[in-house]
Design a protein around this motif. Structure first.
Motif, PDB file in Angstrom:
ATOM      1  N   ALA A 261       1.301  -0.913  -0.144  1.00  0.00           N
ATOM      2  CA  ALA A 261       0.037  -0.306  -0.189  1.00  0.00           C
ATOM      3  C   ALA A 261       0.582   1.249  -0.372  1.00  0.00           C
ATOM      4  O   ALA A 261       1.762   1.450   0.928  1.00  0.00           O
ATOM      5  N   PRO A 262       0.548   2.182  -0.910  1.00  0.00           N
ATOM      6  CA  PRO A 262       1.364   3.380  -0.885  1.00  0.00           C
ATOM      7  C   PRO A 262       1.366   4.057   0.660  1.00  0.00           C
ATOM      8  O   PRO A 262       0.327   4.359   1.268  1.00  0.00           O
ATOM      9  N   SER A 263       2.730   4.375   0.991  1.00  0.00           N
ATOM     10  CA  SER A 263       2.595   5.400   1.988  1.00  0.00           C
ATOM     11  C   SER A 263       3.309   6.819   2.568  1.00  0.00           C
ATOM     12  O   SER A 263       4.548   6.209   1.623  1.00  0.00           O
ATOM     13  N   TRP A 264       3.121   8.026   3.254  1.00  0.00           N
ATOM     14  CA  TRP A 264       4.477   8.317   3.374  1.00  0.00           C
ATOM     15  C   TRP A 264       5.386   8.091   3.943  1.00  0.00           C
ATOM     16  O   TRP A 264       6.889   8.146   2.973  1.00  0.00           O
ATOM     17  N   THR A 265       5.186   7.209   4.512  1.00  0.00           N
ATOM     18  CA  THR A 265       6.660   5.871   5.405  1.00  0.00           C
ATOM     19  C   THR A 265       7.611   5.426   4.348  1.00  0.00           C
ATOM     20  O   THR A 265       8.698   5.682   4.299  1.00  0.00           O
ATOM     21  N   LEU A 266       6.108   4.728   3.408  1.00  0.00           N
ATOM     22  CA  LEU A 266       7.702   4.563   1.918  1.00  0.00           C
ATOM     23  C   LEU A 266       8.573   5.312   1.665  1.00  0.00           C
ATOM     24  O   LEU A 266       9.492   4.393   1.166  1.00  0.00           O
ATOM     25  N   GLY A 267       7.256   5.333   1.219  1.00  0.00           N
ATOM     26  CA  GLY A 267       8.104   6.797  -0.111  1.00  0.00           C
ATOM     27  C   GLY A 267       8.652   7.528   0.576  1.00  0.00           C
ATOM     28  O   GLY A 267      10.887   7.549   0.068  1.00  0.00           O
ATOM     29  N   LEU A 268       8.538   7.539   1.481  1.00  0.00           N
ATOM     30  CA  LEU A 268      10.106   8.810   2.513  1.00  0.00           C
ATOM     31  C   LEU A 268      11.658   7.778   2.301  1.00  0.00           C
ATOM     32  O   LEU A 268      12.434   7.978   1.911  1.00  0.00           O
ATOM     33  N   ALA A 269      11.465   6.424   3.217  1.00  0.00           N
ATOM     34  CA  ALA A 269      12.358   5.455   3.326  1.00  0.00           C
ATOM     35  C   ALA A 269      12.909   5.374   1.737  1.00  0.00           C
ATOM     36  O   ALA A 269      13.848   4.814   2.159  1.00  0.00           O
ATOM     37  N   ALA A 270      11.930   4.923   0.597  1.00  0.00           N
ATOM     38  CA  ALA A 270      12.691   4.889  -0.455  1.00  0.00           C
ATOM     39  C   ALA A 270      13.574   5.855  -1.220  1.00  0.00           C
ATOM     40  O   ALA A 270      14.120   5.933  -1.869  1.00  0.00           O
ATOM     41  N   LEU A 271      12.803   7.472  -0.429  1.00  0.00           N
ATOM     42  CA  LEU A 271      13.457   8.736  -1.270  1.00  0.00           C
ATOM     43  C   LEU A 271      15.077   8.499  -0.158  1.00  0.00           C
ATOM     44  O   LEU A 271      16.015   8.670  -1.014  1.00  0.00           O
ATOM     45  N   LEU A 272      14.571   8.107   0.835  1.00  0.00           N
ATOM     46  CA  LEU A 272      16.417   8.526   1.491  1.00  0.00           C
ATOM     47  C   LEU A 272      17.250   7.213   1.067  1.00  0.00           C
ATOM     48  O   LEU A 272      18.495   7.357   0.723  1.00  0.00           O
ATOM     49  N   ILE A 273      17.110   5.884   0.866  1.00  0.00           N
ATOM     50  CA  ILE A 273      18.375   4.522   0.416  1.00  0.00           C
ATOM     51  C   ILE A 273      18.591   5.697  -0.819  1.00  0.00           C
ATOM     52  O   ILE A 273      20.118   5.380  -0.868  1.00  0.00           O
ATOM     53  N   THR A 274      17.723   6.140  -1.958  1.00  0.00           N
ATOM     54  CA  THR A 274      18.061   6.000  -2.881  1.00  0.00           C
ATOM     55  C   THR A 274      18.539   7.236  -3.070  1.00  0.00           C
ATOM     56  O   THR A 274      19.449   6.862  -4.062  1.00  0.00           O
ATOM     57  N   GLY A 275      18.445   8.496  -1.860  1.00  0.00           N
ATOM     58  CA  GLY A 275      19.687   9.205  -2.027  1.00  0.00           C
ATOM     59  C   GLY A 275      20.102   9.360  -1.757  1.00  0.00           C
ATOM     60  O   GLY A 275      21.641  10.053  -2.438  1.00  0.00           O
ATOM     61  N   GLY A 276      20.370   8.225  -0.870  1.00  0.00           N
ATOM     62  CA  GLY A 276      21.640   7.930   0.111  1.00  0.00           C
ATOM     63  C   GLY A 276      23.406   7.323  -1.016  1.00  0.00           C
ATOM     64  O   GLY A 276      24.052   8.065  -0.856  1.00  0.00           O
ATOM     65  N   ALA A 277      22.062   6.371  -1.952  1.00  0.00           N
ATOM     66  CA  ALA A 277      23.823   5.585  -3.041  1.00  0.00           C
ATOM     67  C   ALA A 277      23.454   6.829  -4.019  1.00  0.00           C
ATOM     68  O   ALA A 277      25.109   6.945  -4.009  1.00  0.00           O
ATOM     69  N   LEU A 278      22.865   8.076  -3.971  1.00  0.00           N
ATOM     70  CA  LEU A 278      23.108   9.155  -5.460  1.00  0.00           C
ATOM     71  C   LEU A 278      23.481   9.829  -4.738  1.00  0.00           C
ATOM     72  O   LEU A 278      25.108  10.501  -4.937  1.00  0.00           O
ATOM     73  N   LEU A 279      23.821  10.280  -3.112  1.00  0.00           N
ATOM     74  CA  LEU A 279      24.694  11.522  -2.388  1.00  0.00           C
ATOM     75  C   LEU A 279      26.146  10.645  -2.712  1.00  0.00           C
ATOM     76  O   LEU A 279      27.557  11.546  -2.607  1.00  0.00           O
ATOM     77  N   ALA A 280      26.593   9.116  -2.470  1.00  0.00           N
ATOM     78  CA  ALA A 280      27.556   8.622  -2.099  1.00  0.00           C
ATOM     79  C   ALA A 280      28.448   8.633  -3.433  1.00  0.00           C
ATOM     80  O   ALA A 280      29.506   9.002  -3.445  1.00  0.00           O
ATOM     81  N   ALA A 281      27.262   8.170  -4.384  1.00  0.00           N
ATOM     82  CA  ALA A 281      28.186   7.955  -5.661  1.00  0.00           C
ATOM     83  C   ALA A 281      28.710   9.249  -6.223  1.00  0.00           C
ATOM     84  O   ALA A 281      29.218   9.778  -7.356  1.00  0.00           O
ATOM     85  N   ARG A 282      27.564  10.184  -6.250  1.00  0.00           N
ATOM     86  CA  ARG A 282      28.704  11.384  -6.880  1.00  0.00           C
ATOM     87  C   ARG A 282      29.988  11.660  -6.670  1.00  0.00           C
ATOM     88  O   ARG A 282      30.046  12.082  -6.817  1.00  0.00           O
ATOM     89  N   ALA A 283      30.011  11.193  -5.021  1.00  0.00           N
ATOM     90  CA  ALA A 283      31.745  11.898  -4.599  1.00  0.00           C
ATOM     91  C   ALA A 283      32.163  11.047  -5.544  1.00  0.00           C
ATOM     92  O   ALA A 283      32.965  11.660  -5.306  1.00  0.00           O
ATOM     93  N   SER A 284      32.067   9.981  -5.629  1.00  0.00           N
ATOM     94  CA  SER A 284      32.228   8.786  -6.191  1.00  0.00           C
ATOM     95  C   SER A 284      33.046   9.466  -7.494  1.00  0.00           C
ATOM     96  O   SER A 284      34.419   9.582  -8.364  1.00  0.00           O
ATOM     97  N   LEU A 285      32.013   9.808  -7.990  1.00  0.00           N
ATOM     98  CA  LEU A 285      32.188  10.593  -9.432  1.00  0.00           C
ATOM     99  C   LEU A 285      33.001  11.791  -9.592  1.00  0.00           C
ATOM    100  O   LEU A 285      34.064  12.140 -10.803  1.00  0.00           O
ATOM    101  N   LYS A 286      33.039  12.345  -8.589  1.00  0.00           N
ATOM    102  CA  LYS A 286      33.990  13.775  -8.157  1.00  0.00           C
ATOM    103  C   LYS A 286      35.509  13.528  -7.669  1.00  0.00           C
ATOM    104  O   LYS A 286      36.009  14.203  -8.782  1.00  0.00           O
ATOM    105  N   ALA A 287      35.634  12.012  -7.525  1.00  0.00           N
ATOM    106  CA  ALA A 287      36.606  11.649  -7.056  1.00  0.00           C
ATOM    107  C   ALA A 287      37.545  11.011  -8.720  1.00  0.00           C
ATOM    108  O   ALA A 287      38.449  11.372  -8.717  1.00  0.00           O
TER     109      ALA A 287
END
Length: 287
Positions: A261-287
């Motif tokens: 079922a769609p929920s704010w908790t599920l959506g926010l958790a998905a964005l945090l996990i996805t965003g965390g990977a993106l932030l870490a990946a951005r640091a790698s690309l800068k390197a």
């Protein structure tokens, strides 16, 4: 093979793994080890056919035994944990925790020779783990102690697959055909342990059998061969970057099919996990 092409081939696995949770739910109530045996028997057969058509059996005799053991443990461990997690916890939430692996791949790859961890890696890691904590805490519904074993198993999945993927980089001269042996050995190991520890419950419906077949052909079959090519011959950090799509895609598939079922908790958790990977990946690309 060009590095860019190998990276693109590796990303096919990410798309296939977005369907892993959907088909896993479809096989219930088949127990995890039996499901492991069924799926890897299919995936291993697929690999053996591909190896035979390409005349690759001669490459297998020179592969060290320790490599076969390593590959078998990696595939067996991840999927035994994953299938168990989705039987013990809500599939969308457990799946999101398991999909911490793209973030962990970026973090762990920073420990490889010639790489380094930067501030962005740590910020991304904290962001992704905040998403996992939100799931375990339960958001507005509160902490669900009954689901905790499933969540812990899901986190074990993330550790297993990220560690397996990064360590595979050190086995770059091992032919991809060896993955077929990993799959067959995993099927045999799973079947043996199933007979010792589980009650035999075969898929009960046509949809359940179709889900098991789809798992063996796609997320637990073809995906391993293309992923192996990607992590060994492509850009492993870029694959970690592109893998950020996996948790979002998997969650959208489950919501779209009415399993979650769609929920704010599920959506926010998905964005945090996805965003965390993106932030870490951005640091790698800068390197």
């Amino acid at each position: 093979m060009a590095r860019s092409r190998a990276t693109g081939i590796g990303f096919i696995a990410v798309l296939l793994w977005a369907l892993l949770a959907l088909f896993t739910v479809g096989t219930a109530p088949t127990p995890p080890l039996l499901l492991n045996a069924i799926c890897f028997a299919i995936g291993g057969t697929l690999g053996l056919i591909w190896t035979a058509r390409g005349g690759g059996f001669g490459k297998l005799k020179d592969v060290p035994l320790k490599v076969y053991v390593f590959g078998t443990i990696g595939l067996f461990g991840y999927h035994a944990l994953y299938f168990s997690a989705l039987r013990l916890a809500p599939p969308a939430q457990a799946g999101l925790i398991a999909y911490l692996w793209p973030l962990l791949i970026v973090l762990f790859s920073g420990l490889l020779p010639g790489e380094q961890l930067r501030a962005g890696h740590f910020i991304g890691g904290l962001t992704g783990f905040a998403g996992a904590a939100l799931i375990i805490q339960g958001g507005g519904s509160g902490f669900d102690a009954a689901a905790l074993p499933g969540y812990l198993l899901a986190f074990g999945c993330a550790l297993f697959w990220s560690g397996y993927s990064v360590l595979s980089r050190r086995l770059g001269d091992i032919p991809t055909e060896a993955v077929a042996v990993f799959c067959v050995a995993t099927a045999v190991l799973s079947a043996g342990l199933h007979l010792l520890t589980e009650e035999t419950l075969w898929p009960q419906t046509a949809w359940a059998w179709a889900s098991a077949l789809a798992l063996g052909l796609g997320p637990v079959g073809l995906a391993f061969y293309v992923w192996d090519i990607g992590v060994k011959r492509g850009d492993i950090q870029l694959l970690g970057v592109s893998s950020y799509a996996a948790p979002l895609l998997s969650t959208l598939v489950l919501v779209g099919f009415g399993i979650a079922a769609p929920s704010w908790t599920l959506g926010l958790a998905a964005l945090l996990i996805t965003g965390g990977a993106l932030l870490a990946a951005r640091a790698s690309l800068k390197a």
